[in-house]
Design a protein around this motif. Structure first.
Motif, PDB file in Angstrom:
ATOM      1  N   ALA A  32       0.901  -1.373   0.082  1.00 42.31           N
ATOM      2  CA  ALA A  32      -0.044  -0.095  -0.169  1.00 42.31           C
ATOM      3  C   ALA A  32       0.778   1.210  -0.004  1.00 42.31           C
ATOM      4  CB  ALA A  32      -0.834   0.016   1.299  1.00 42.31           C
ATOM      5  N   CYS A  33       1.991   1.287   0.708  1.00 42.73           N
ATOM      6  CA  CYS A  33       2.848   2.553   0.650  1.00 42.73           C
ATOM      7  C   CYS A  33       3.710   2.519  -0.536  1.00 42.73           C
ATOM      8  CB  CYS A  33       3.930   2.213   1.835  1.00 42.73           C
ATOM      9  SG  CYS A  33       3.118   2.411   3.701  1.00 42.73           S
ATOM     10  N   VAL A  34       3.931   1.440  -1.118  1.00 44.56           N
ATOM     11  CA  VAL A  34       4.469   1.400  -2.427  1.00 44.56           C
ATOM     12  C   VAL A  34       3.831   2.302  -3.427  1.00 44.56           C
ATOM     13  CG1 VAL A  34       5.766   0.283  -4.529  1.00 44.56           C
ATOM     14  CG2 VAL A  34       6.171  -0.339  -2.188  1.00 44.56           C
ATOM     15  N   ALA A  35       2.388   1.707  -3.539  1.00 43.05           N
ATOM     16  CA  ALA A  35       1.103   2.576  -4.304  1.00 43.05           C
ATOM     17  C   ALA A  35       1.187   3.779  -4.058  1.00 43.05           C
ATOM     18  CB  ALA A  35      -0.031   1.399  -4.124  1.00 43.05           C
ATOM     19  N   ALA A  36       1.156   4.202  -2.596  1.00 46.62           N
ATOM     20  CA  ALA A  36       0.967   5.549  -2.381  1.00 46.62           C
ATOM     21  C   ALA A  36       2.170   6.196  -2.374  1.00 46.62           C
ATOM     22  CB  ALA A  36      -0.090   5.526  -1.261  1.00 46.62           C
ATOM     23  N   GLU A  88       9.708 -11.409   2.515  1.00 42.82           N
ATOM     24  CA  GLU A  88       9.549 -10.279   3.659  1.00 42.82           C
ATOM     25  C   GLU A  88      10.726  -9.206   3.405  1.00 42.82           C
ATOM     26  OE1 GLU A  88       8.132 -13.041   7.140  1.00 42.82           O
ATOM     27  OE2 GLU A  88       9.882 -12.005   7.547  1.00 42.82           O
ATOM     28  N   LEU A  89      12.099  -9.693   3.234  1.00 42.19           N
ATOM     29  CA  LEU A  89      13.027  -8.879   2.608  1.00 42.19           C
ATOM     30  C   LEU A  89      12.841  -8.088   1.430  1.00 42.19           C
ATOM     31  CD1 LEU A  89      16.199 -10.596   4.240  1.00 42.19           C
ATOM     32  CD2 LEU A  89      15.483  -8.252   4.811  1.00 42.19           C
ATOM     33  N   GLY A  90      12.424  -8.876   0.481  1.00 44.58           N
ATOM     34  CA  GLY A  90      12.017  -8.252  -0.954  1.00 44.58           C
ATOM     35  C   GLY A  90      10.992  -6.984  -0.851  1.00 44.58           C
ATOM     36  N   ALA A  91       9.969  -7.435  -0.009  1.00 38.06           N
ATOM     37  CA  ALA A  91       8.837  -6.461   0.364  1.00 38.06           C
ATOM     38  C   ALA A  91       9.647  -5.245   0.993  1.00 38.06           C
ATOM     39  CB  ALA A  91       7.794  -6.918   1.231  1.00 38.06           C
ATOM     40  N   TYR A  92      10.291  -5.298   1.992  1.00 41.15           N
ATOM     41  CA  TYR A  92      11.157  -4.157   2.745  1.00 41.15           C
ATOM     42  C   TYR A  92      12.013  -3.560   1.649  1.00 41.15           C
ATOM     43  CZ  TYR A  92      14.018  -1.392   5.402  1.00 41.15           C
ATOM     44  OH  TYR A  92      15.015  -0.432   6.112  1.00 41.15           O
ATOM     45  N   GLY A  93      12.624  -4.317   0.908  1.00 46.04           N
ATOM     46  CA  GLY A  93      13.595  -3.659  -0.091  1.00 46.04           C
ATOM     47  C   GLY A  93      12.808  -2.554  -1.146  1.00 46.04           C
ATOM     48  N   MET A  94      11.650  -3.054  -1.442  1.00 41.12           N
ATOM     49  CA  MET A  94      10.702  -2.419  -2.236  1.00 41.12           C
ATOM     50  C   MET A  94      10.380  -0.868  -1.581  1.00 41.12           C
ATOM     51  SD  MET A  94       8.374  -4.683  -4.820  1.00 41.12           S
ATOM     52  CE  MET A  94       7.453  -5.599  -3.414  1.00 41.12           C
ATOM     53  N   LEU A 124      12.833   1.570  -1.111  1.00 38.49           N
ATOM     54  CA  LEU A 124      13.242   2.375  -2.240  1.00 38.49           C
ATOM     55  C   LEU A 124      12.189   3.178  -2.753  1.00 38.49           C
ATOM     56  CD1 LEU A 124      14.852  -0.320  -4.432  1.00 38.49           C
ATOM     57  CD2 LEU A 124      15.942   1.320  -3.372  1.00 38.49           C
ATOM     58  N   ALA A 125      10.949   3.058  -2.180  1.00 32.70           N
ATOM     59  CA  ALA A 125       9.647   3.820  -2.662  1.00 32.70           C
ATOM     60  C   ALA A 125       9.358   4.877  -1.642  1.00 32.70           C
ATOM     61  CB  ALA A 125       8.358   2.818  -2.625  1.00 32.70           C
ATOM     62  N   VAL A 126       9.593   4.815  -0.268  1.00 36.49           N
ATOM     63  CA  VAL A 126       9.111   5.822   0.701  1.00 36.49           C
ATOM     64  C   VAL A 126      10.318   6.289   1.262  1.00 36.49           C
ATOM     65  CG1 VAL A 126       6.717   5.173   0.493  1.00 36.49           C
ATOM     66  CG2 VAL A 126       8.320   4.241   2.524  1.00 36.49           C
ATOM     67  N   ALA A 168       9.261   2.562  10.026  1.00 37.30           N
ATOM     68  CA  ALA A 168       8.140   2.372  10.978  1.00 37.30           C
ATOM     69  C   ALA A 168       7.388   1.275  10.691  1.00 37.30           C
ATOM     70  CB  ALA A 168       7.394   3.712  11.218  1.00 37.30           C
ATOM     71  N   VAL A 169       7.075   1.092   9.303  1.00 34.14           N
ATOM     72  CA  VAL A 169       6.471  -0.176   8.773  1.00 34.14           C
ATOM     73  C   VAL A 169       7.162  -1.476   9.375  1.00 34.14           C
ATOM     74  CG1 VAL A 169       5.390  -1.182   6.800  1.00 34.14           C
ATOM     75  CG2 VAL A 169       5.160   1.275   6.979  1.00 34.14           C
ATOM     76  N   TYR A 170       8.272  -1.613   8.833  1.00 36.29           N
ATOM     77  CA  TYR A 170       9.219  -2.633   9.349  1.00 36.29           C
ATOM     78  C   TYR A 170       9.032  -2.932  11.097  1.00 36.29           C
ATOM     79  CZ  TYR A 170      13.111  -5.617  11.008  1.00 36.29           C
ATOM     80  OH  TYR A 170      13.773  -6.572  11.680  1.00 36.29           O
ATOM     81  N   PHE A 171       9.332  -2.138  11.469  1.00 37.65           N
ATOM     82  CA  PHE A 171       9.429  -2.055  13.012  1.00 37.65           C
ATOM     83  C   PHE A 171       8.302  -2.426  13.760  1.00 37.65           C
ATOM     84  CE2 PHE A 171      10.372  -0.254  17.472  1.00 37.65           C
ATOM     85  CZ  PHE A 171      11.611  -1.020  17.796  1.00 37.65           C
ATOM     86  N   VAL A 172       7.083  -1.663  13.328  1.00 35.67           N
ATOM     87  CA  VAL A 172       5.704  -1.698  14.073  1.00 35.67           C
ATOM     88  C   VAL A 172       5.066  -3.101  13.304  1.00 35.67           C
ATOM     89  CG1 VAL A 172       3.715  -0.758  14.340  1.00 35.67           C
ATOM     90  CG2 VAL A 172       5.688   0.677  14.535  1.00 35.67           C
TER      91      VAL A 172
END
Length: 313
Positions: free
Chosen positions: A11-15, A173-179, A182-184, A191-195
């Motif tokens: 969602a964050c990548v899209a936004a 999971e790491l792939g999603a975090y990488g994207m 790179l996006a936000v 915050a997204v990863y930590f929380v």
């Protein structure tokens, strides 16, 4: 937990374009609230974990534990005051190991996997990472540049570990975090990863080890998380009052605070996973005169050690 992280990351990548237009003050306010409310509580369970895994029966052993915990955090705070750039490098190093343990408990593998979490935001947002580091230390340009340079090597090392272990879950999971990184902006990605991934994963492990419900865990963690949050607010207000920009004051309070709390948190985690270290820590915190004639106290060593969180893969 994992689904929430993946869905929110997408969602964050899209936004990303919309998030990029948010005012800095709003982003930092949301980041601070999210990290304090959703991230700090997992570390705030450390007291309950120590009491159970190390057999800290009674007030005196608990006071000794808290004194050592605070002393370790204070030592890191002093490190930032005296040599801030060196403290930042140390923080990033042990943070990589700590975060990498989300996927692998082995020190070397954890360092490689966690390096992705630490370096990825600097690939596209090196200037923003440098600004955060500068707020923390006074000059973070060189460290941010170093992270950007190391990021490709971290990604390659992580991919190698994942392929050797055939760990598709870690790859996703790491792939999603990488994207996401790179996006936000880096504070949003962190915050997204930590929380949504790191904190819930650790909380679940501790709750399973201590046989706590989510409600009981939240109730046990609340006083310690609230104390840490109040200390962070006081520090941010003090720095802002001294002339530091409010956004920089929040960034310094948030990340220096996390650096200070991670030292005792990670130390306890590693001690409780190693029986020899746990036994030594128990002897330090619970002198034989308090443990009784058998030297074990009200719970035997086997029972105490059974309460430690399960070692990660």
């Amino acid at each position: 937990m994992r689904r929430s992280f993946l869905a929110t990351s997408l969602a964050c990548v899209a936004a990303a374009a919309w998030l990029a237009r948010l005012p800095d003050a709003a982003v930092w306010a949301l980041t601070a609230v999210a990290v304090v409310a959703g991230g700090l509580p997992h570390g705030a369970l450390d007291t309950r974990l120590a009491r159970r895994t190390l057999g800290l029966d009674g007030a005196a052993p608990l006071v000794r534990f808290l004194a050592l915990y605070v002393a370790l955090a204070a030592a890191m705070a002093l490190f930032f005051v005296t040599t801030p750039v060196a403290a930042l490098v140390a923080f990033l190093t042990y943070a990589a190991v700590h975060f990498g343990r989300d996927w692998d408990a082995r020190l070397s593998a954890a360092a490689v996997l966690g390096a992705v979490v630490v370096t990825a935001p600097a690939v596209r947002f090196e200037a923003e990472v440098a600004a955060i580091f500068t707020a923390m230390t006074g000059d973070g340009t060189a460290v941010a540049a170093a992270l950007a340079a190391l990021a490709p090597f971290a990604a390659g090392g992580a991919l190698t570990v994942i392929l050797l272990r055939r760990d598709a879950a870690a790859g996703v999971e790491l792939g999603a975090y990488g994207m996401l990184a790179l996006a936000v902006r880096p504070e949003i990605a962190f915050a997204v990863y930590f929380v949504l991934l790191h904190s819930p994963r650790h909380t679940r492990e501790v709750c399973e080890a201590l046989r706590l419900s989510t409600t009981d865990a939240a109730r046990a963690a609340a006083p310690y998380a609230a104390a840490a949050a109040l200390a962070g607010c006081a520090a941010a207000a003090s720095w802002a009052g001294a002339g530091l920009a409010w956004d920089d004051a929040v960034a310094r309070a948030l990340f220096v605070g996390l650096a200070c709390l991670t030292v005792p948190h990670m130390t306890l985690e590693m001690v409780t996973e190693r029986p020899a270290l746990a036994s030594w820590a128990r002897r330090v915190l619970v002198p034989s005169v308090e443990r009784g004639e058998d030297g074990l106290g009200r719970r035997g060593t086997d029972e105490v050690m059974e309460a430690r969180p399960a070692t990660r893969r």
